[in-house]
Design a protein around this motif. Structure first.
Motif, PDB file in Angstrom:
ATOM      1  N   ALA A  67       0.843  -1.194   0.000  1.00 57.75           N
ATOM      2  CA  ALA A  67       0.000   0.000   0.000  1.00 57.75           C
ATOM      3  C   ALA A  67       0.880   1.246   0.000  1.00 57.75           C
ATOM      4  CB  ALA A  67      -0.903  -0.010   1.228  1.00 57.75           C
ATOM      5  N   ALA A  68       0.415   2.261  -0.670  1.00 59.24           N
ATOM      6  CA  ALA A  68       1.169   3.524  -0.732  1.00 59.24           C
ATOM      7  C   ALA A  68       1.234   4.159   0.651  1.00 59.24           C
ATOM      8  CB  ALA A  68       0.512   4.468  -1.716  1.00 59.24           C
ATOM      9  N   GLN A  69       2.398   4.698   0.983  1.00 57.65           N
ATOM     10  CA  GLN A  69       2.593   5.397   2.243  1.00 57.65           C
ATOM     11  C   GLN A  69       2.951   6.837   1.926  1.00 57.65           C
ATOM     12  OE1 GLN A  69       5.574   3.305   4.458  1.00 57.65           O
ATOM     13  NE2 GLN A  69       4.357   1.465   4.628  1.00 57.65           N
ATOM     14  N   TYR A  70       2.408   7.771   2.698  1.00 55.53           N
ATOM     15  CA  TYR A  70       2.644   9.192   2.481  1.00 55.53           C
ATOM     16  C   TYR A  70       3.338   9.787   3.702  1.00 55.53           C
ATOM     17  CZ  TYR A  70      -0.558   8.739  -1.423  1.00 55.53           C
ATOM     18  OH  TYR A  70      -1.147   8.359  -2.595  1.00 55.53           O
ATOM     19  N   ARG A  71       4.302  10.671   3.439  1.00 60.45           N
ATOM     20  CA  ARG A  71       5.004  11.394   4.507  1.00 60.45           C
ATOM     21  C   ARG A  71       4.925  12.877   4.209  1.00 60.45           C
ATOM     22  NH1 ARG A  71       9.979   8.096   3.398  1.00 60.45           N
ATOM     23  NH2 ARG A  71      10.439  10.049   2.388  1.00 60.45           N
ATOM     24  N   ASN A  72       4.719  13.662   5.249  1.00 61.42           N
ATOM     25  CA  ASN A  72       4.685  15.114   5.118  1.00 61.42           C
ATOM     26  C   ASN A  72       5.945  15.699   5.737  1.00 61.42           C
ATOM     27  OD1 ASN A  72       2.088  15.204   3.914  1.00 61.42           O
ATOM     28  ND2 ASN A  72       1.181  14.872   5.920  1.00 61.42           N
ATOM     29  N   HIS A  73       6.532  16.652   5.038  1.00 65.21           N
ATOM     30  CA  HIS A  73       7.738  17.326   5.520  1.00 65.21           C
ATOM     31  C   HIS A  73       7.509  18.831   5.469  1.00 65.21           C
ATOM     32  CE1 HIS A  73      10.132  13.638   5.239  1.00 65.21           C
ATOM     33  NE2 HIS A  73       9.504  13.417   4.113  1.00 65.21           N
ATOM     34  N   GLY A  74       7.899  19.525   6.505  1.00 65.15           N
ATOM     35  CA  GLY A  74       7.825  20.980   6.501  1.00 65.15           C
ATOM     36  C   GLY A  74       6.512  21.508   7.044  1.00 65.15           C
TER      37      GLY A  74
ATOM     38  N   PRO B  46       9.882  30.816   9.935  1.00 61.98           N
ATOM     39  CA  PRO B  46       9.894  30.255   8.586  1.00 61.98           C
ATOM     40  C   PRO B  46      10.759  29.010   8.472  1.00 61.98           C
ATOM     41  CG  PRO B  46      11.335  32.142   8.685  1.00 61.98           C
ATOM     42  CD  PRO B  46      10.643  32.058  10.018  1.00 61.98           C
ATOM     43  N   THR B  47      10.446  28.195   7.457  1.00 60.15           N
ATOM     44  CA  THR B  47      11.264  27.030   7.150  1.00 60.15           C
ATOM     45  C   THR B  47      12.629  27.482   6.660  1.00 60.15           C
ATOM     46  OG1 THR B  47       9.274  25.852   6.510  1.00 60.15           O
ATOM     47  CG2 THR B  47      11.340  24.904   5.790  1.00 60.15           C
ATOM     48  N   ALA B  48      12.641  28.532   5.857  1.00 59.76           N
ATOM     49  CA  ALA B  48      13.888  29.072   5.313  1.00 59.76           C
ATOM     50  C   ALA B  48      13.749  30.575   5.190  1.00 59.76           C
ATOM     51  CB  ALA B  48      14.186  28.458   3.944  1.00 59.76           C
ATOM     52  N   GLY B  49      14.897  31.247   5.190  1.00 58.02           N
ATOM     53  CA  GLY B  49      14.900  32.690   5.009  1.00 58.02           C
ATOM     54  C   GLY B  49      15.623  33.031   3.735  1.00 58.02           C
ATOM     55  N   GLY B  50      15.495  34.286   3.328  1.00 59.48           N
ATOM     56  CA  GLY B  50      16.182  34.734   2.124  1.00 59.48           C
ATOM     57  C   GLY B  50      17.686  34.699   2.310  1.00 59.48           C
ATOM     58  N   VAL B  51      18.399  34.689   1.198  1.00 60.30           N
ATOM     59  CA  VAL B  51      19.855  34.617   1.241  1.00 60.30           C
ATOM     60  C   VAL B  51      20.436  35.870   1.872  1.00 60.30           C
ATOM     61  CG1 VAL B  51      21.923  34.430  -0.177  1.00 60.30           C
ATOM     62  CG2 VAL B  51      19.907  33.103  -0.761  1.00 60.30           C
ATOM     63  N   LEU B  52      19.873  37.002   1.542  1.00 60.33           N
ATOM     64  CA  LEU B  52      20.355  38.260   2.088  1.00 60.33           C
ATOM     65  C   LEU B  52      19.717  38.522   3.441  1.00 60.33           C
ATOM     66  CD1 LEU B  52      20.124  40.356  -1.179  1.00 60.33           C
ATOM     67  CD2 LEU B  52      22.121  39.211  -0.239  1.00 60.33           C
ATOM     68  N   GLU B  53      20.276  39.452   4.177  1.00 63.12           N
ATOM     69  CA  GLU B  53      19.766  39.777   5.501  1.00 63.12           C
ATOM     70  C   GLU B  53      18.330  40.281   5.436  1.00 63.12           C
ATOM     71  OE1 GLU B  53      20.846  43.147   8.688  1.00 63.12           O
ATOM     72  OE2 GLU B  53      22.505  41.838   8.140  1.00 63.12           O
TER      73      GLU B  53
ATOM     74  N   ARG C  58       6.293  23.015   2.382  1.00 62.18           N
ATOM     75  CA  ARG C  58       5.735  21.734   2.812  1.00 62.18           C
ATOM     76  C   ARG C  58       5.706  20.804   1.608  1.00 62.18           C
ATOM     77  NH1 ARG C  58       0.845  19.421   2.306  1.00 62.18           N
ATOM     78  NH2 ARG C  58       0.250  17.853   3.813  1.00 62.18           N
ATOM     79  N   SER C  59       6.172  19.579   1.797  1.00 60.03           N
ATOM     80  CA  SER C  59       6.176  18.578   0.735  1.00 60.03           C
ATOM     81  C   SER C  59       5.446  17.329   1.216  1.00 60.03           C
ATOM     82  CB  SER C  59       7.603  18.184   0.351  1.00 60.03           C
ATOM     83  OG  SER C  59       8.274  19.271  -0.207  1.00 60.03           O
ATOM     84  N   ARG C  60       4.809  16.651   0.277  1.00 58.62           N
ATOM     85  CA  ARG C  60       4.159  15.369   0.550  1.00 58.62           C
ATOM     86  C   ARG C  60       4.793  14.348  -0.381  1.00 58.62           C
ATOM     87  NH1 ARG C  60      -0.704  13.563   2.952  1.00 58.62           N
ATOM     88  NH2 ARG C  60      -1.606  11.768   1.892  1.00 58.62           N
ATOM     89  N   VAL C  61       5.370  13.299   0.210  1.00 59.83           N
ATOM     90  CA  VAL C  61       6.121  12.296  -0.543  1.00 59.83           C
ATOM     91  C   VAL C  61       5.382  10.962  -0.466  1.00 59.83           C
ATOM     92  CG1 VAL C  61       8.330  11.095  -0.737  1.00 59.83           C
ATOM     93  CG2 VAL C  61       8.275  13.489  -0.033  1.00 59.83           C
ATOM     94  N   LYS C  62       5.238  10.329  -1.631  1.00 58.57           N
ATOM     95  CA  LYS C  62       4.547   9.037  -1.717  1.00 58.57           C
ATOM     96  C   LYS C  62       5.588   7.945  -1.927  1.00 58.57           C
ATOM     97  CE  LYS C  62       1.552   6.504  -4.899  1.00 58.57           C
ATOM     98  NZ  LYS C  62       0.800   6.623  -6.148  1.00 58.57           N
ATOM     99  N   THR C  63       5.516   6.894  -1.100  1.00 57.49           N
ATOM    100  CA  THR C  63       6.372   5.727  -1.248  1.00 57.49           C
ATOM    101  C   THR C  63       5.463   4.540  -1.510  1.00 57.49           C
ATOM    102  OG1 THR C  63       7.927   6.671   0.338  1.00 57.49           O
ATOM    103  CG2 THR C  63       8.175   4.344  -0.164  1.00 57.49           C
ATOM    104  N   PHE C  64       5.755   3.814  -2.583  1.00 57.09           N
ATOM    105  CA  PHE C  64       4.923   2.680  -2.962  1.00 57.09           C
ATOM    106  C   PHE C  64       5.820   1.475  -3.204  1.00 57.09           C
ATOM    107  CE2 PHE C  64       2.588   0.087  -6.085  1.00 57.09           C
ATOM    108  CZ  PHE C  64       1.445  -0.154  -5.350  1.00 57.09           C
ATOM    109  N   GLY C  65       5.776   0.513  -2.294  1.00 54.36           N
ATOM    110  CA  GLY C  65       6.545  -0.723  -2.439  1.00 54.36           C
ATOM    111  C   GLY C  65       8.026  -0.459  -2.659  1.00 54.36           C
ATOM    112  N   PRO C  66       8.619  -1.158  -3.616  1.00 53.86           N
ATOM    113  CA  PRO C  66      10.059  -1.019  -3.836  1.00 53.86           C
ATOM    114  C   PRO C  66      10.424   0.161  -4.735  1.00 53.86           C
ATOM    115  CG  PRO C  66       9.192  -2.676  -5.312  1.00 53.86           C
ATOM    116  CD  PRO C  66       8.047  -2.227  -4.433  1.00 53.86           C
TER     117      PRO C  66
ATOM    118  N   GLN D  24       4.040  22.770  -1.484  1.00 55.29           N
ATOM    119  CA  GLN D  24       3.500  24.109  -1.310  1.00 55.29           C
ATOM    120  C   GLN D  24       4.596  24.999  -0.772  1.00 55.29           C
ATOM    121  OE1 GLN D  24       0.024  24.290   1.144  1.00 55.29           O
ATOM    122  NE2 GLN D  24      -0.964  22.579   0.108  1.00 55.29           N
ATOM    123  N   LEU D  25       4.648  26.214  -1.271  1.00 53.60           N
ATOM    124  CA  LEU D  25       5.608  27.194  -0.790  1.00 53.60           C
ATOM    125  C   LEU D  25       4.871  28.507  -0.598  1.00 53.60           C
ATOM    126  CD1 LEU D  25       9.163  27.801  -1.543  1.00 53.60           C
ATOM    127  CD2 LEU D  25       7.680  29.668  -2.158  1.00 53.60           C
TER     128      LEU D  25
END
Length: 146
Positions: free
Chosen positions: A19-26, A54-61, A69-77, A86-87
């Motif tokens: 079965a497909a497994q989903y993971r959320n990051h961020g 924030p998850t990340a900031g701009g390169v400059l000050e 936020r990312s959603r990753v699907k893992t299905f079997g092998p 989403q950003l």
């Protein structure tokens, strides 16, 4: 009848394992949270206080805040696949006041090809064992005794 039950049980376990497994990051703030941020009024500190750091900031000050936020699907092998991203970008002016809030999705992105410069090690298809055995006669006994 008993072998039939064992086969059915094995098939159920196999199907559950594939079965497909989903993971959320961020983290991305909700629309309700973003509605509390007022363009032209809120500052960096008030944004961080109301919707979180924030998850990340701009390169400059003076760069913006980026919530990803990312959603990753893992299905079997099979290799994991990013199915949703989403950003939320909150930009500020020079005085630190919010100038814009934008939301981007996976469909808005594009693949960026990275150029990698790799230093050549001078070894062409030489295994570790071959390197080790090749160095047996390449030492000077005088350097060991000193």
């Amino acid at each position: 009848m008993k072998p039939l039950k064992a086969t059915a049980l094995a098939l159920c376990i196999f199907a559950a394992g594939c079965a497909a497994q989903y993971r959320n990051h961020g983290y991305v703030p909700s629309e309700d949270d973003l509605a509390n941020v007022i363009v032209g009024v809120d500052t960096r500190d008030s944004v961080a206080e109301s919707i979180g750091a924030p998850t990340a900031g701009g390169v400059l000050e003076d760069g913006g805040f980026y919530y990803v936020r990312s959603r990753v699907k893992t299905f079997g092998p099979f290799r994991p696949e990013e199915v949703e991203r989403q950003l939320v970008a909150v930009t500020f002016d020079n005085s630190g006041t919010v100038t814009n809030i934008e939301r981007f999705g996976l469909e808005d992105g594009r693949v960026v090809t990275l150029s990698r410069r790799v230093t050549d090690n001078g070894l062409n298809n030489v295994s570790f064992i071959r390197q080790l055995l090749g160095n047996i006669g390449n030492f000077d006994a005088g350097s060991i005794l000193q």
